[in-house]
Scaffold this motif. Structure first.
Motif, PDB file in Angstrom:
ATOM      1  N   PRO A  68       0.787  -1.240   0.000  1.00  0.00           N
ATOM      2  CA  PRO A  68       0.000   0.000   0.000  1.00  0.00           C
ATOM      3  C   PRO A  68       0.816   1.286   0.000  1.00  0.00           C
ATOM      4  CG  PRO A  68      -0.824  -1.539   1.658  1.00  0.00           C
ATOM      5  CD  PRO A  68       0.451  -2.115   1.138  1.00  0.00           C
ATOM      6  N   THR A  88       5.460   2.515   5.983  1.00  0.00           N
ATOM      7  CA  THR A  88       4.386   1.929   6.804  1.00  0.00           C
ATOM      8  C   THR A  88       4.951   0.636   7.406  1.00  0.00           C
ATOM      9  OG1 THR A  88       3.520   0.845   4.834  1.00  0.00           O
ATOM     10  CG2 THR A  88       2.423   2.878   5.510  1.00  0.00           C
ATOM     11  N   PRO A  89       4.446   0.256   8.576  1.00  0.00           N
ATOM     12  CA  PRO A  89       5.146  -0.797   9.328  1.00  0.00           C
ATOM     13  C   PRO A  89       5.108  -2.185   8.691  1.00  0.00           C
ATOM     14  CG  PRO A  89       3.155  -0.058  10.504  1.00  0.00           C
ATOM     15  CD  PRO A  89       3.366   0.880   9.353  1.00  0.00           C
ATOM     16  N   VAL A  90       3.924  -2.640   8.298  1.00  0.00           N
ATOM     17  CA  VAL A  90       3.846  -4.003   7.755  1.00  0.00           C
ATOM     18  C   VAL A  90       4.675  -4.092   6.472  1.00  0.00           C
ATOM     19  CG1 VAL A  90       2.302  -5.788   6.862  1.00  0.00           C
ATOM     20  CG2 VAL A  90       1.561  -4.370   8.783  1.00  0.00           C
ATOM     21  N   CYS A  91       4.514  -3.088   5.612  1.00  0.00           N
ATOM     22  CA  CYS A  91       5.261  -3.066   4.344  1.00  0.00           C
ATOM     23  C   CYS A  91       6.767  -3.077   4.587  1.00  0.00           C
ATOM     24  CB  CYS A  91       4.909  -1.816   3.538  1.00  0.00           C
ATOM     25  SG  CYS A  91       3.185  -1.703   3.094  1.00  0.00           S
ATOM     26  N   ARG A 109      -2.203  -5.806  -0.992  1.00  0.00           N
ATOM     27  CA  ARG A 109      -1.002  -6.665  -1.034  1.00  0.00           C
ATOM     28  C   ARG A 109      -1.233  -7.811  -2.016  1.00  0.00           C
ATOM     29  NH1 ARG A 109       1.770  -4.626   3.213  1.00  0.00           N
ATOM     30  NH2 ARG A 109       0.391  -3.774   4.803  1.00  0.00           N
ATOM     31  N   MET A 140      -4.631  -5.026   3.865  1.00  0.00           N
ATOM     32  CA  MET A 140      -3.671  -4.015   4.295  1.00  0.00           C
ATOM     33  C   MET A 140      -2.937  -4.393   5.582  1.00  0.00           C
ATOM     34  SD  MET A 140      -3.876  -1.559   2.146  1.00  0.00           S
ATOM     35  CE  MET A 140      -4.900  -0.525   1.114  1.00  0.00           C
TER      36      MET A 140
HETATM   37  C1  BEZ Z   1       1.346  -1.154   6.755  1.00  0.00           C
HETATM   38  O1  BEZ Z   1       2.132  -1.538   5.907  1.00  0.00           O
HETATM   39  O2  BEZ Z   1       1.584  -1.247   7.954  1.00  0.00           O
HETATM   40  C2  BEZ Z   1       0.044  -0.549   6.340  1.00  0.00           C
HETATM   41  C3  BEZ Z   1      -0.092   0.049   5.108  1.00  0.00           C
HETATM   42  C4  BEZ Z   1      -1.303   0.618   4.756  1.00  0.00           C
HETATM   43  C5  BEZ Z   1      -2.369   0.540   5.613  1.00  0.00           C
HETATM   44  C6  BEZ Z   1      -2.231  -0.111   6.834  1.00  0.00           C
HETATM   45  C7  BEZ Z   1      -1.028  -0.652   7.197  1.00  0.00           C
END
Ligand code: BEZ
Length: 208
Positions: free
Chosen positions: A38, A42-45, A122, A141
């Motif tokens: 996304p 950003t944390p997860v990415c 994703r 996301m």
């Molecule tokens: C994430 O990568 O943490 C993230 C990206 C977009 C929306 C929510 C989380």
């Protein structure tokens, strides 16, 4: 446009952190792990980018080139890569597509408007050297992808191509495999050197 299994992966040109590419030329004779995320920073990415980079040797040993995509710019990607390297203890070397215009995201149906109207979800596309789409996955996301599964499915696809087998639920490399229905018992006896077990006429297994 949706991209389905067996389709030729749509070609495109795009700016990436490693210059402008023509996707099909960039693929060459490799397999490809094409994944969208996304947004930068950003944390997860950040963990997903780090994990892909940490697995560089695993991808290379399978003749797979990773390529990422988000709807941020090359400048933003490059700044973020420094953060990924710092926080995930890696040196990210694969290209990330800068898809600010959403052209590629739309071509691959990576924008799911009821989830987010401007950012890619994703998505994963595993593409083979013939440019055919062999696997699609879509994660939301807030859930990071499982990279053991990404490598496992690449192993399963490559084994299926090389040995004319299918793989059962939860297969991992070295495990028993399934003889496809298209192979007769006679051909199976010739083809699989370790013999095979017939559990049902439609369910035959072998060890490679
Ligand atoms: C994430 O990568 O943490 C993230 C990206 C977009 C929306 C929510 C989380």
């Amino acid at each position: 446009m949706s991209v389905r299994l067996g389709d030729t992966a749509p070609n495109f040109t795009a700016d990436t952190t490693q210059g402008n590419i023509n996707f099909h030329e960039w693929i060459g004779n490799s397999w490809v792990f094409f994944f969208s995320h996304p947004a930068d920073f950003t944390p997860v990415c950040t963990t997903e980018m780090g994990r892909t980079s940490q697995l560089a040797e695993e991808f290379a040993s399978r003749n797979v080139k990773p390529i990422g995509l988000s709807t941020d710019s090359v400048d933003e990607h490059n700044k973020w890569i420094s953060d990924v390297n710092d926080t995930q203890n890696t040196e990210l070397k694969f290209p990330i597509i800068a898809d600010k215009s959403l052209e590629v995201s739309q071509l691959y149906d990576m924008i799911h408007p009821n989830e987010d109207s401007t950012h890619a979800v994703r998505s994963v596309f595993i593409i083979d050297p013939d440019k055919k789409v062999r696997l699609t996955l879509t994660y939301p996301m807030n859930v990071g992808r499982n990279f053991d599964e990404i490598l496992r499915v690449i192993d399963a696809l490559q084994l299926a191509d090389a040995k004319t087998v299918a793989t059962p639920a939860d297969w991992t490399p070295g495990g028993e495999v399934i003889i496809p229905l298209s192979v007769s018992d006679e051909d199976a006896a010739r083809k699989y050197p370790n013999g095979f077990e017939t559990i049902r006429p439609y369910l035959r297994t072998t060890k490679l």
